[in-house]
Design a protein around this motif. Structure first.
Motif, PDB file in Angstrom:
ATOM      1  N   ILE A 196       2.110  -7.506  43.497  1.00 58.11           N
ATOM      2  CA  ILE A 196       1.623  -8.825  43.898  1.00 58.11           C
ATOM      3  C   ILE A 196       1.060  -8.768  45.317  1.00 58.11           C
ATOM      4  N   ALA A 197       1.735  -8.057  46.205  1.00 60.08           N
ATOM      5  CA  ALA A 197       1.248  -7.925  47.578  1.00 60.08           C
ATOM      6  C   ALA A 197      -0.107  -7.219  47.611  1.00 60.08           C
ATOM      7  N   VAL A 198      -0.258  -6.165  46.818  1.00 56.23           N
ATOM      8  CA  VAL A 198      -1.533  -5.458  46.737  1.00 56.23           C
ATOM      9  C   VAL A 198      -2.619  -6.368  46.183  1.00 56.23           C
ATOM     10  N   THR A 199      -2.276  -7.164  45.167  1.00 58.52           N
ATOM     11  CA  THR A 199      -3.240  -8.106  44.593  1.00 58.52           C
ATOM     12  C   THR A 199      -3.747  -9.088  45.637  1.00 58.52           C
ATOM     13  N   LEU A 200      -2.833  -9.715  46.372  1.00 54.30           N
ATOM     14  CA  LEU A 200      -3.226 -10.708  47.371  1.00 54.30           C
ATOM     15  C   LEU A 200      -4.080 -10.080  48.465  1.00 54.30           C
ATOM     16  N   LEU A 201      -3.711  -8.878  48.897  1.00 54.46           N
ATOM     17  CA  LEU A 201      -4.472  -8.203  49.949  1.00 54.46           C
ATOM     18  C   LEU A 201      -5.883  -7.862  49.479  1.00 54.46           C
ATOM     19  N   LEU A 202      -6.006  -7.276  48.280  1.00 58.09           N
ATOM     20  CA  LEU A 202      -7.318  -6.881  47.760  1.00 58.09           C
ATOM     21  C   LEU A 202      -8.212  -8.094  47.510  1.00 58.09           C
ATOM     22  N   TYR A 203      -7.647  -9.142  46.950  1.00 52.35           N
ATOM     23  CA  TYR A 203      -8.454 -10.331  46.667  1.00 52.35           C
ATOM     24  C   TYR A 203      -8.887 -11.017  47.951  1.00 52.35           C
ATOM     25  N   LYS A 204      -7.995 -11.038  48.944  1.00 51.29           N
ATOM     26  CA  LYS A 204      -8.334 -11.696  50.209  1.00 51.29           C
ATOM     27  C   LYS A 204      -9.403 -10.923  50.981  1.00 51.29           C
ATOM     28  N   GLU A 205      -9.288  -9.587  50.999  1.00 53.86           N
ATOM     29  CA  GLU A 205     -10.184  -8.775  51.828  1.00 53.86           C
ATOM     30  C   GLU A 205     -11.465  -8.354  51.117  1.00 53.86           C
ATOM     31  N   LEU A 206     -11.421  -8.182  49.788  1.00 57.54           N
ATOM     32  CA  LEU A 206     -12.563  -7.613  49.081  1.00 57.54           C
ATOM     33  C   LEU A 206     -13.224  -8.562  48.087  1.00 57.54           C
ATOM     34  N   VAL A 207     -12.450  -9.353  47.389  1.00 53.52           N
ATOM     35  CA  VAL A 207     -13.020 -10.214  46.345  1.00 53.52           C
ATOM     36  C   VAL A 207     -13.504 -11.533  46.934  1.00 53.52           C
ATOM     37  N   TYR A 208     -12.694 -12.153  47.791  1.00 54.92           N
ATOM     38  CA  TYR A 208     -13.069 -13.434  48.408  1.00 54.92           C
ATOM     39  C   TYR A 208     -12.962 -13.362  49.930  1.00 54.92           C
ATOM     40  N   PRO A 209     -13.711 -12.485  50.581  1.00 60.46           N
ATOM     41  CA  PRO A 209     -13.571 -12.316  52.032  1.00 60.46           C
ATOM     42  C   PRO A 209     -14.087 -13.502  52.834  1.00 60.46           C
ATOM     43  N   GLU A 210     -14.958 -14.317  52.244  1.00 66.96           N
ATOM     44  CA  GLU A 210     -15.595 -15.396  52.998  1.00 66.96           C
ATOM     45  C   GLU A 210     -15.064 -16.779  52.602  1.00 66.96           C
ATOM     46  N   THR A 211     -13.942 -16.814  51.886  1.00 70.32           N
ATOM     47  CA  THR A 211     -13.368 -18.090  51.464  1.00 70.32           C
ATOM     48  C   THR A 211     -11.943 -18.221  51.982  1.00 70.32           C
ATOM     49  N   ASN A 212     -11.418 -19.438  51.909  1.00 65.82           N
ATOM     50  CA  ASN A 212     -10.023 -19.686  52.272  1.00 65.82           C
ATOM     51  C   ASN A 212      -9.146 -19.368  51.065  1.00 65.82           C
ATOM     52  N   PHE A 213      -9.118 -18.103  50.710  1.00 63.16           N
ATOM     53  CA  PHE A 213      -8.465 -17.681  49.476  1.00 63.16           C
ATOM     54  C   PHE A 213      -6.988 -18.072  49.442  1.00 63.16           C
ATOM     55  N   MET A 214      -6.237 -17.679  50.463  1.00 67.87           N
ATOM     56  CA  MET A 214      -4.804 -17.947  50.463  1.00 67.87           C
ATOM     57  C   MET A 214      -4.509 -19.435  50.564  1.00 67.87           C
ATOM     58  N   GLU A 215      -5.305 -20.152  51.331  1.00 64.36           N
ATOM     59  CA  GLU A 215      -5.082 -21.595  51.465  1.00 64.36           C
ATOM     60  C   GLU A 215      -5.262 -22.295  50.118  1.00 64.36           C
ATOM     61  N   ASN A 216      -6.296 -21.907  49.371  1.00 69.05           N
ATOM     62  CA  ASN A 216      -6.518 -22.503  48.054  1.00 69.05           C
ATOM     63  C   ASN A 216      -5.402 -22.148  47.076  1.00 69.05           C
ATOM     64  N   LEU A 217      -4.872 -20.946  47.223  1.00 73.23           N
ATOM     65  CA  LEU A 217      -3.856 -20.478  46.280  1.00 73.23           C
ATOM     66  C   LEU A 217      -2.507 -21.140  46.508  1.00 73.23           C
ATOM     67  N   ILE A 218      -2.137 -21.353  47.762  1.00 68.59           N
ATOM     68  CA  ILE A 218      -0.792 -21.843  48.065  1.00 68.59           C
ATOM     69  C   ILE A 218      -0.748 -23.340  48.351  1.00 68.59           C
ATOM     70  N   SER A 219      -1.916 -23.998  48.384  1.00 70.46           N
ATOM     71  CA  SER A 219      -1.946 -25.423  48.723  1.00 70.46           C
ATOM     72  C   SER A 219      -1.237 -26.268  47.669  1.00 70.46           C
ATOM     73  N   LEU A 220      -0.339 -27.134  48.118  1.00 69.15           N
ATOM     74  CA  LEU A 220       0.361 -28.033  47.197  1.00 69.15           C
ATOM     75  C   LEU A 220      -0.536 -29.158  46.712  1.00 69.15           C
ATOM     76  N   ALA A 221      -1.719 -29.284  47.319  1.00 72.83           N
ATOM     77  CA  ALA A 221      -2.661 -30.300  46.866  1.00 72.83           C
ATOM     78  C   ALA A 221      -3.320 -29.897  45.544  1.00 72.83           C
ATOM     79  N   GLY A 222      -3.290 -28.604  45.234  1.00 73.34           N
ATOM     80  CA  GLY A 222      -3.865 -28.116  43.983  1.00 73.34           C
ATOM     81  C   GLY A 222      -2.778 -27.623  43.045  1.00 73.34           C
TER      82      GLY A 222
END
Length: 286
Positions: A196-222
């Protein structure tokens, strides 16, 4: 959105995880009824997944709330390979059950064959359900690791619960085997956290480097509530349970260790079901 996808993955990974767990346990000294139980439940879970897949067709959603990714359309060849592996594995589990129930032969060969077959099925399924997100190699490498770690976590905790049950019935089984099972639980949980840690790191740095990836994922608003449920209920509490199992097993308290496994498996189930829902929703394997 068809939730059948979640249950098919869950049942398949549960069956495969039970069989893979046996690769880390010795045959000698363990009551054969334990192997009979594992083969029976593996067959039941896998047969249920195959029936669901055949009679309740599902379609994966194209746009996702978080990732805007797309699943690849699996090739006919991959689907055929997965079907062959699934049916072969189910047949192997049935033969495994017969050997464990009535056979006098050692189970070494059938245990190894079933475990390797389960690993193959998980890898093929990872290719079938691979999200089409750039760079593609991220999903190609990361998803098999995710599927295998998920299956091992599910299978090891359920196998541990069954193992503890037979430990209470057959009091002559060596106590060191329960401690070995505790180490398997800890190892499976560590591998799951790492994937899971590898997934979050790869997606944050390589798949969605220009988006608020972690904020969208952990936000309680979504849909962040499912992420936190997945982490707290599916990882943190089982980690505490695994350490408690190790501690009580080391002290020779087999009954207490078994009771803790009964509690831990419930949290593992909730966490892994939430993880599959998040994968269906966002194409992010968690």
């Amino acid at each position: 959105m068809n939730i059948t996808f979640v249950f098919i993955l869950f049942l398949t990974h549960l069956a495969c995880g039970l069989l893979i767990t046996l690769l880390f346990l010795p045959e000698a000294g363990i009551d054969r009824r334990f192997f009979k139980s594992i083969s029976f439940w593996s067959f039941l879970f896998l047969a249920s997944a195959l029936l669901l897949e055949r009679h309740y067709a599902f379609s994966l959603p194209l746009p996702f709330k978080v990732s805007q990714g797309r699943f690849a359309q699996p090739s006919t060849e991959l689907l055929n390979i997965a079907n062959i592996l699934g049916v072969t594995l189910a047949a192997t589990c049935f033969l495994f059950w017969m050997f464990a129930r009535w056979g006098s032969l050692r189970l070494f060969i059938v245990i190894r064959f079933a475990g390797l077959l389960a690993l193959g099925l998980l890898c093929v399924e990872a290719l079938i359900y691979r999200p089409q997100l750039n760079p593609l190699w991220v999903s190609t490498i990361n998803l098999p690791l995710n599927f295998i770690s998920s299956a091992l976590l599910l299978g090891s905790f359920l196998a541990g619960m069954i193992f503890g049950h037979w430990y209470l019935i057959d009091t002559e089984m060596p106590k060191k085997l329960l401690l070995q099972m505790a180490w398997i639980l800890i190892g499976a949980l560590a591998l799951r956290v790492l994937s899971i840690a590898v997934t979050l790191l790869l997606y944050k740095e390589l798949v969605y480097p220009e988006t608020n990836f972690m904020e969208n994922l952990i936000s309680l608003a979504g849909h962040g509530i499912f992420f936190w449920q997945r982490v707290l209920v599916g990882l943190v509490i089982p980690a505490i349970a695994a350490v408690m199992v190790w501690s009580t097993a080391r002290g020779g308290s087999n009954q207490s260790a078994t009771g803790i496994m009964y509690v831990g498996i419930a949290f593992i189930f909730i966490g892994e079901l939430a993880a599959r829902y998040l994968f269906l929703l966002s194409a992010i394997p968690l």
